[in-house]
Design an enzyme around this catalytic site. Structure first.
Site, short mmCIF file in Angstrom:
data_model
loop_
_atom_site.label_atom_id
_atom_site.label_comp_id
_atom_site.label_asym_id
_atom_site.label_seq_id
_atom_site.Cartn_x
_atom_site.Cartn_y
_atom_site.Cartn_z
N GLU A 23 28.44 46.26 -31.26
CA GLU A 23 27.18 46.41 -31.97
C GLU A 23 27.23 47.37 -33.16
OE1 GLU A 23 24.30 44.74 -31.44
OE2 GLU A 23 25.39 43.52 -29.99
N SER A 71 -16.48 36.52 19.65
CA SER A 71 -16.12 37.09 20.96
C SER A 71 -15.02 38.14 20.90
CB SER A 71 -15.68 35.96 21.91
OG SER A 71 -16.78 35.12 22.19
#
Length: 781
Positions: free
Chosen positions: A198, A476
């Site tokens: 780079e 229930s």
């Protein structure tokens, strides 16, 4: 008229030219004055703009505080002799961690399998109690348990933890994701490979490199397309930190100026380290992968410092175009580019040629998929965030880089998700109109840790979280708490106390009348208390609740973890209170743990990015109700499973597995519930419709199959509660409310709080016929 001579004509022209010269000279003079004035203004503007850019560069660079998302991890899988692990579960967990299947595990992050025998080379991971080193393990799995466990490489240990699966994160608004690293963390080959590819003149230039630009232009002209860039690393960093990605002369000019200013203020190592953490290296859904620290995890499942040469070269190769050179989507492109990076590195002479050649022979070695996804378990992460919100600010969770270790068990979560989807598909009849929805919560019975949570049929959908936000009547499911309240008065109620299950009507002060009914619209006369619970008789339950007092029932609900207010109406005794599956699980946790209020936990600990512990969430328990009374309720809930409304669960589960549970159904089947526990797990399931429409389901036909599917696929122990010291089991004849012997008709082995057992005795030992029959039956046993 005499004509002028050519000579005279020439002189005349000369005079004309001389007459124009002053005008031209005036124009040129004015032009140059304007030019210099504009140039001076331009220089002033440029100087001012440079001063402004200088302020931008220094303020942002020096005050740079990356917003690092918090990372959320599942529980680590612990391997040791006897650990409860299935072959399918282990294989799935290794896959989620990105481990590579190979013939022989010789490197971290690989494993081999031969039938039920596994060889795993674990990766190193830093836990709160220290670094877990990489180790090679060998063991087999038999009967869903680890056997013959041993460490064949690395430090020996009887217990080894795999690194935890990252199940998601809490991200900042810009969706950038990164793991901060230091330049000293980089492998030795990294900086040479990066600069060779780079910016080979990085240590010589002042931010821009004209020769590099010229060289790149020439290379591009020769190739006929862009093959090389001329931007320095400093320019790339400026573009990432400060500028947009638009390609204009103004932006390029700003980039060049800011690059030189950056070099003026900061040294090369500072710039390079910032570049390591800022560079864009890929995309994971809506999140960008920034920096080499996260890219290393994203592509290889390894920490950056542990990368080999060929892996380092691939990361450098990706810089040029993370999408174009994506190694998962375009492996050939990525391989060619990686090898070019290795060739450029070879030209520097900083890595031996044989190492370069060896690296070029390696594959890409990228894990098949990243080791985490942003939306893998959205419902569970939603509950984690709510628990975190008690102590942490949202901005800290999004930007402080915290490491959050949760209680989620990935294998139990997978089983729960599959069970919900599979059961709903069957209940819907496979049709396209899939109106049924479900939610489920699985917790550890002893600790209250939430092991799995599903918020709907589509578990990856990050929308309405039914497990947390769907507050529906529980039916229930309220009954065990009513009977717990009654059994807390042993002078009045025992498990064999006869309860009247007959119709009645309540008349309120305003004239309104309320007449509860049993589900099947039948009554059963006098029934023992344990059967009233096991068969879920409404009439008997309401009578008991009214007798002990609604407020006392509500008080017990609050003691066992319910934080919401409850209206003191008789209908509450039939479950007319709205709760979420998580709230139900919290209350049933108390029933499963003999009366301890055990708050549900999703988080074990929170750490900073550098390993400092911020919070630890240990087990918190508080004995809030009488364990003796709870033990009696547990007995009745086991009867629910053996003889009552929950008995169909044993179609899915072994009859040898002791379980306790309770069904719940609301009017017109709008809500189907089941809550129950084994020796290891507490699980709650709900099935219904989002529009609260009626269904044909009961608790036993809707939620129970979801619950049983989950429980049947998880290795676990049956529920065998410890008998409290003040509880004694007796053989009794419930019909006669008397003690009896084991061989008598109607004899039942029932627990009593000491002092509440029957005082009368029924003796059938003198019955000759019974003794002869028992002797005869014994011959054939």
């Amino acid at each position: 008229m005499a004509k002028s001579s050519p000579k005279n004509r020439g002189r005349g022209n000369s005079k004309k030219k001389q007459r124009k010269s002053p005008a031209k000279q005036g124009f040129r003079s004015r032009f140059w004055r304007l030019f210099w004035r504009l140039g001076l203004v331009g220089l002033v503007v440029l100087a001012g703009w440079t001063v402004y850019l200088d302020a931008v560069v220094t303020s942002k660079f020096e005050g740079r505080r990356w917003e690092i998302p918090s990372r959320v991890y599942a529980r680590p899988l612990e391997l040791y002799d006897g650990a409860a692990v299935t072959t399918v579960g282990l294989s799935n967990e290794l896959s989620q961690l990105g481990y590579t299947p190979v013939r022989s595990a010789r490197e971290p992050g690989t494993y081999s399998r031969n039938g039920r025998t596994f060889e795993i080379y674990t990766r190193a991971f830093r836990f709160s109690d220290g670094e877990e080193p990489a180790r090679r393990l060998r063991f087999s799995i038999s009967g869903d348990r680890v056997q013959q466990f041993r460490v064949t490489a690395g430090p020996n240990s009887p217990v080894v933890r795999l690194e935890p699966i990252q199940i998601g994160g809490i991200y900042p608004a810009h969706k950038e994701d990164r793991i901060l690293i230091k330049l000293s963390d980089a492998p030795d080959s990294f900086v040479p490979a990066l600069l060779a590819t780079e910016d080979r003149d990085f240590y010589q230039h002042w931010g821009i490199a004209p020769l590099s630009i010229a060289r790149a232009m020439w290379a591009n002209v020769r190739a006929g397309h862009v093959v090389q860039g001329g931007s320095t690393l400093t320019q790339q960093l400026v573009k990432n930190l400060y500028l947009s990605r638009e390609q204009t002369l103004v932006r390029k000019g700003n980039e060049a100026i800011m690059a030189m200013l950056l070099e003026l203020h900061y040294d090369k190592p500072e710039i390079l380290q910032t570049y390591l953490n800022e560079v864009y290296l890929g995309q994971a859904g809506a999140r960008s992968i920034n920096g080499f620290g996260l890219a290393s995890q994203f592509y290889f499942g390894e920490s950056f410092s542990h990368l080999d040469l060929h892996e380092v070269a691939l990361l450098v190769a990706i810089i040029k175009g993370p999408s174009y050179y994506d190694p998962r989507r375009h492996p050939q492109r990525a391989l060619k580019r990686r090898n070019l990076v290795l060739d450029l590195l070879a030209q520097t002479g900083k890595v031996p040629a044989d190492k370069i050649a060896e690296a070029k022979q390696r594959g890409l070695d990228v894990v098949n998929k990243p080791s985490y996804s942003n939306a893998r378990y959205p419902a569970y992460l939603d509950l984690v965030r709510r628990h975190l919100a008690r102590e942490y600010k949202d901005e800290d969770l999004k930007s402080a880089g915290l490491r959050i270790f949760t209680t989620l068990n990935p294998e139990i979560q997978r089983i729960t998700e599959q069970s919900v989807r599979k059961t709903l598909d069957r209940l819907d009849g496979g049709g396209k109109d899939k109106t049924l929805e479900s939610a489920a919560v699985v917790t550890s019975r002893d600790s209250g840790e939430v092991l799995a949570l599903v918020g709907g049929r589509e578990p990856k959908f990050a929308g309405f979280n039914r497990a947390v936000d769907a507050r529906r009547p529980i039916g229930s499911l309220i009954k065990p708490f009513i009977y717990l309240t009654a059994l807390s008065h042993p002078d009045k109620y025992t498990l064999i106390t006869p309860i009247k299950d007959e119709p009645f009507t309540l008349v309120f002060d305003d004239g309104r009348r309320w007449s509860p009914e049993n589900y099947e619209h039948e009554s059963h006369g006098m029934v023992p208390l344990h059967r009233a619970l096991a068969k879920s008789y409404n009439l008997a339950t309401v009578r008991v609740g009214l007798d002990v007092g609604i407020d006392e029932v509500i008080d017990n609900l609050h003691k066992l973890g319910l934080n919401e207010p409850v209206q003191s109406y008789p209908s509450m005794l039939l479950g007319a209170i709205n709760l979420s599956p998580v709230e139900v699980a919290s209350m049933y946790q108390g029933l499963a743990t003999s009366g301890f209020n055990t708050p549900l936990r999703t988080i074990r600990e929170v750490m900073t990015s550098d390993g400092k512990i911020l919070s630890r969430y240990g087990l918190e328990v508080d004995q809030v109700v009488d364990p003796a009374a709870v033990h009696l309720v547990q007995y009745a809930m086991q009867e629910v499973m053996r003889e009552g409304t929950g008995r169909s669960a044993y179609r899915y589960l072994s009859s040898d597995l002791g379980l306790a549970g309770k069904t719940g159904t609301t009017n017109d089947g709008r809500d189907s519930w089941f809550a129950g526990f084994s020796g290891d797990l507490v699980t709650v399931a709900w099935v219904g419709r989002d529009d609260n429409g009626p269904t044909s389901l009961t608790g036993a036909t809707g939620a129970l199959p979801v619950w049983a599917n989950i429980m049947s696929r998880i290795p676990q122990y049956g529920f065998s509660p410890v008998v409290p010291t003040d509880v004694k089991y007796e053989w009794v004849d419930g019909q006669q409310q008397a003690l009896t012997s084991e061989s008598c008709d109607n004899a039942r082995f029932v627990p009593f709080i000491v002092g509440s057992e029957p005082k009368d005795t029924v003796n059938c030992s003198g019955d000759l016929t019974r003794r002869v029959r028992s002797w005869f039956e014994g011959l054939f046993e």
